[in-house]
Scaffold this active site. Structure first.
Site, PDB file in Angstrom:
ATOM      1  N   TYR A   1       1.008  -1.172   0.045  1.00 20.68           N
ATOM      2  CA  TYR A   1       0.021   0.102  -0.054  1.00 20.68           C
ATOM      3  C   TYR A   1       0.966   1.269  -0.041  1.00 20.68           C
ATOM      4  CZ  TYR A   1      -4.120   3.053   1.320  1.00 20.68           C
ATOM      5  OH  TYR A   1      -5.039   3.848   1.035  1.00 20.68           O
TER       6      TYR A   1
ATOM      7  N   HIS B   1       1.343   4.347  -2.998  1.00 21.56           N
ATOM      8  CA  HIS B   1       1.092   5.713  -2.610  1.00 21.56           C
ATOM      9  C   HIS B   1       2.340   6.626  -2.806  1.00 21.56           C
ATOM     10  CE1 HIS B   1      -2.938   4.328  -1.400  1.00 21.56           C
ATOM     11  NE2 HIS B   1      -3.269   5.318  -1.579  1.00 21.56           N
TER      12      HIS B   1
ATOM     13  N   TYR C   1      -5.968  16.920   0.500  1.00 26.46           N
ATOM     14  CA  TYR C   1      -6.097  15.406   0.863  1.00 26.46           C
ATOM     15  C   TYR C   1      -4.945  15.062   1.527  1.00 26.46           C
ATOM     16  CZ  TYR C   1      -8.145  10.776  -0.374  1.00 26.46           C
ATOM     17  OH  TYR C   1      -8.762   9.472  -0.135  1.00 26.46           O
TER      18      TYR C   1
ATOM     19  N   TRP D   1      -7.034   1.827 -10.019  1.00 28.75           N
ATOM     20  CA  TRP D   1      -6.241   2.256  -8.989  1.00 28.75           C
ATOM     21  C   TRP D   1      -7.130   1.155  -7.849  1.00 28.75           C
ATOM     22  CZ3 TRP D   1      -1.563   3.991  -7.430  1.00 28.75           C
ATOM     23  CH2 TRP D   1      -1.674   4.434  -6.009  1.00 28.75           C
ATOM     24  N   TRP D   2      -8.300   1.345  -7.857  1.00 27.52           N
ATOM     25  CA  TRP D   2      -8.805   0.703  -6.668  1.00 27.52           C
ATOM     26  C   TRP D   2      -8.753  -0.760  -6.588  1.00 27.52           C
ATOM     27  CZ3 TRP D   2     -13.950   4.036  -7.159  1.00 27.52           C
ATOM     28  CH2 TRP D   2     -13.997   5.327  -6.589  1.00 27.52           C
TER      29      TRP D   2
END
Length: 108
Positions: free
Chosen positions: A18, A22, A41, A78-79
């Site tokens: 993860y 990112h 964000y 991406w998800w």
């Protein structure tokens, strides 16, 4: 402007992947967020918990921004990489991945 805080779990076994993803968020995903009115964000990690905070331009709403983002093919791609790494929090609505926190206080 609308402030949004969300959380989800990230098992230790999935954290390396993860975090790797990112470190290089796809520019198309970032562009979609911006186009949807998302600003400021951030995602934070504590133990096995992810906490996200962002702001939505006053010209739109959370529902509209979410729909705009969900319609983007690159974001859906991406998800497919990030969602399986996460563990949804109990009480998260069926149609959402992250649990939205209720704002109870704010100081400007």
């Amino acid at each position: 402007m609308e402030r949004v805080a969300q959380r989800i779990d990230l098992p230790r076994s999935n954290q390396e992947e993860y975090l790797r993803l990112h470190r290089s968020v796809w520019p198309e995903v970032e562009a979609t967020l911006t186009r949807a009115g998302i600003r400021n964000y951030s995602i934070f990690l504590a133990d096995e918990m992810l906490f996200a905070y962002f702001e939505i331009d006053s010209a739109t709403s959370f529902a509209h921004a979410s729909a705009t983002i969900a319609q983007d093919p690159k974001t859906r791609e991406w998800w497919k990489l990030t969602d399986p790494l996460q563990r949804r929090v109990e009480g998260t609505p069926d149609n959402e991945q992250w649990f939205r926190l209720q704002e109870i206080w704010h100081l400007d």
